[in-house]
Structures are given as C-alpha cells and as structure tokens.
Design a protein around this motif. Structure first.
Motif, PDB file in Angstrom:
ATOM      1  N   ASP A  79       0.815  -1.089   0.124  1.00 48.29           N
ATOM      2  CA  ASP A  79       0.042  -0.011   0.178  1.00 48.29           C
ATOM      3  C   ASP A  79       1.001   1.291   0.160  1.00 48.29           C
ATOM      4  OD1 ASP A  79      -2.689  -0.793  -0.320  1.00 48.29           O
ATOM      5  OD2 ASP A  79      -2.739  -1.517   1.522  1.00 48.29           O
ATOM      6  N   PHE A  80       1.701   1.317   0.797  1.00 46.93           N
ATOM      7  CA  PHE A  80       2.897   2.454   0.962  1.00 46.93           C
ATOM      8  C   PHE A  80       3.428   2.559  -0.515  1.00 46.93           C
ATOM      9  CE2 PHE A  80       3.600   1.748   5.623  1.00 46.93           C
ATOM     10  CZ  PHE A  80       2.327   2.481   6.078  1.00 46.93           C
ATOM     11  N   LEU A  95       8.506   8.237   3.312  1.00 44.07           N
ATOM     12  CA  LEU A  95       9.102   7.970   4.367  1.00 44.07           C
ATOM     13  C   LEU A  95       8.418   6.503   5.022  1.00 44.07           C
ATOM     14  CD1 LEU A  95      10.649   8.395   7.004  1.00 44.07           C
ATOM     15  CD2 LEU A  95       8.742   9.989   7.853  1.00 44.07           C
ATOM     16  N   GLU A  96       7.305   6.411   5.034  1.00 43.69           N
ATOM     17  CA  GLU A  96       6.691   5.090   5.504  1.00 43.69           C
ATOM     18  C   GLU A  96       7.046   3.930   4.597  1.00 43.69           C
ATOM     19  OE1 GLU A  96       5.202   4.461   8.433  1.00 43.69           O
ATOM     20  OE2 GLU A  96       4.964   6.710   9.053  1.00 43.69           O
ATOM     21  N   LEU A  97       6.983   4.032   3.383  1.00 39.49           N
ATOM     22  CA  LEU A  97       7.652   2.947   2.588  1.00 39.49           C
ATOM     23  C   LEU A  97       8.971   2.574   2.884  1.00 39.49           C
ATOM     24  CD1 LEU A  97       7.347   1.093   0.080  1.00 39.49           C
ATOM     25  CD2 LEU A  97       8.188   3.008  -1.163  1.00 39.49           C
ATOM     26  N   GLY A  98       9.733   3.703   2.926  1.00 38.07           N
ATOM     27  CA  GLY A  98      11.129   3.477   3.531  1.00 38.07           C
ATOM     28  C   GLY A  98      11.230   2.627   4.842  1.00 38.07           C
ATOM     29  N   ARG A  99      10.625   3.125   5.854  1.00 36.22           N
ATOM     30  CA  ARG A  99      10.497   2.605   7.124  1.00 36.22           C
ATOM     31  C   ARG A  99       9.965   0.936   7.017  1.00 36.22           C
ATOM     32  NH1 ARG A  99       8.011   6.237  11.600  1.00 36.22           N
ATOM     33  NH2 ARG A  99       7.235   4.383  11.968  1.00 36.22           N
ATOM     34  N   PHE A 107      17.100  -2.868   2.813  1.00 38.44           N
ATOM     35  CA  PHE A 107      17.761  -1.655   3.017  1.00 38.44           C
ATOM     36  C   PHE A 107      17.953  -0.815   1.816  1.00 38.44           C
ATOM     37  CE2 PHE A 107      18.830  -4.526   6.630  1.00 38.44           C
ATOM     38  CZ  PHE A 107      17.905  -3.975   7.735  1.00 38.44           C
ATOM     39  N   ALA A 108      18.450  -1.604   0.739  1.00 38.63           N
ATOM     40  CA  ALA A 108      18.682  -0.778  -0.293  1.00 38.63           C
ATOM     41  C   ALA A 108      17.157  -0.230  -0.971  1.00 38.63           C
ATOM     42  CB  ALA A 108      18.968  -1.801  -1.582  1.00 38.63           C
ATOM     43  N   GLY A 109      16.026  -1.002  -0.824  1.00 39.74           N
ATOM     44  CA  GLY A 109      14.881  -0.442  -1.234  1.00 39.74           C
ATOM     45  C   GLY A 109      14.587   0.962  -0.295  1.00 39.74           C
ATOM     46  N   ALA A 110      14.602   0.514   1.057  1.00 42.15           N
ATOM     47  CA  ALA A 110      14.561   1.725   2.090  1.00 42.15           C
ATOM     48  C   ALA A 110      15.223   3.002   1.457  1.00 42.15           C
ATOM     49  CB  ALA A 110      14.768   1.090   3.406  1.00 42.15           C
ATOM     50  N   GLU A 115      15.564   8.387  -0.649  1.00 44.47           N
ATOM     51  CA  GLU A 115      16.274   9.120  -1.392  1.00 44.47           C
ATOM     52  C   GLU A 115      15.054  10.048  -2.424  1.00 44.47           C
ATOM     53  OE1 GLU A 115      19.436   6.806  -3.311  1.00 44.47           O
ATOM     54  OE2 GLU A 115      20.752   7.409  -1.349  1.00 44.47           O
ATOM     55  N   LYS A 116      14.297   9.073  -2.948  1.00 48.19           N
ATOM     56  CA  LYS A 116      13.341   9.567  -3.735  1.00 48.19           C
ATOM     57  C   LYS A 116      12.499  10.640  -3.113  1.00 48.19           C
ATOM     58  CE  LYS A 116       9.863   8.070  -7.184  1.00 48.19           C
ATOM     59  NZ  LYS A 116       8.956   7.038  -7.540  1.00 48.19           N
ATOM     60  N   ALA A 117      12.110  10.391  -1.932  1.00 49.57           N
ATOM     61  CA  ALA A 117      11.185  11.337  -1.192  1.00 49.57           C
ATOM     62  C   ALA A 117      11.780  12.711  -1.078  1.00 49.57           C
ATOM     63  CB  ALA A 117      10.899  10.863   0.075  1.00 49.57           C
ATOM     64  N   VAL A 118      13.425  12.746  -0.549  1.00 54.68           N
ATOM     65  CA  VAL A 118      13.842  13.646  -0.359  1.00 54.68           C
ATOM     66  C   VAL A 118      14.354  14.557  -1.672  1.00 54.68           C
ATOM     67  CG1 VAL A 118      16.264  14.630   0.324  1.00 54.68           C
ATOM     68  CG2 VAL A 118      15.118  12.816   1.913  1.00 54.68           C
TER      69      VAL A 118
END
Length: 125
Positions: A79-80, A95-99, A107-110, A115-118
C-alpha cells in the motif's frame, strides 16, 4: 484530528458513503476515522472499497498504516508503494515506504524510497 473530529466524522461520513455508494470519498473518510479509532478490520474494509471505486493515493496510505498496525508488513509495504507511485511528491509516503522496507530487511529499497522522497521534497531535509 482530535477525538471530537473523529466522532463527528463517524457520524456524518457513513451517511455520505451510503448516499453515494459508488464514490470513493465516503468509504475513504469512514475508513480513516475507523483507523483512528483502532477498528482496523472495518477500516481496511472501507479503505479497500474506496480503492475499488477510485485508484487514489490516500486510501492506499491509510490502509497501509492500518495494515502496519495489525502486523501485515507485506500488505503495508504494497500500500505504501502504491501510494508513493500515485503521488511521488508526498514525503510521508516515501518515509513510510522506506521504514516498512527497512523493517522487512530491504535496506537498498528503503534507501531508494527515502532518496526519492528527499529529491522530490528537499525542503523537508
């Protein structure tokens, strides 16, 4: 949203949902209010109905939070991910997807999600 707002929403939103059963918004609002009252099964059902009526980032995000709360890590991740795909400019989705990805050991996906969000929202750094 405080408890009074949630109570008012739960009072009004079901009537809207029932008056316009083919519209996403009523299902979304009821689902969000139920989530905030920790009624996750009912929240997820309403949010799923909202998604069935209109592919929209908000119901995916809130259903992800509900799934996260009930321990459905993979469902929350999905969903995220979908919410972030639908609105890649929403930093809280990334952020929620990364978490969630980090919690699943990806961890690579996170890192990529964060990075995409930032990159889309450098003012939040």
């Amino acid at each position: 949203m405080n408890a009074g707002d949630v109570a008012a929403l739960l009072e009004d939103a079901p009537a809207q949902r029932d008056a316009y059963p083919d519209e996403m918004l009523g299902h979304y609002l009821v689902g969000r209010a139920l989530f905030m009252m920790e009624q996750d099964a009912e929240a997820q059902a309403n949010l799923t109905e909202a998604i069935a009526r209109e592919e929209n980032d908000r119901p995916h995000f809130w259903r992800g939070l509900s799934r996260q709360q009930t321990g459905d890590a993979e469902g929350a991740r999905d969903d995220f991910q979908r919410a972030f795909e639908l609105d890649p400019t929403a930093p809280h989705y990334g952020l929620e997807l990364g978490r969630q990805l980090a919690g699943l050991g990806d961890f690579a996906g996170a890192r990529a999600a964060l990075e995409k969000a930032v990159a889309a929202n450098p003012q939040y750094v």
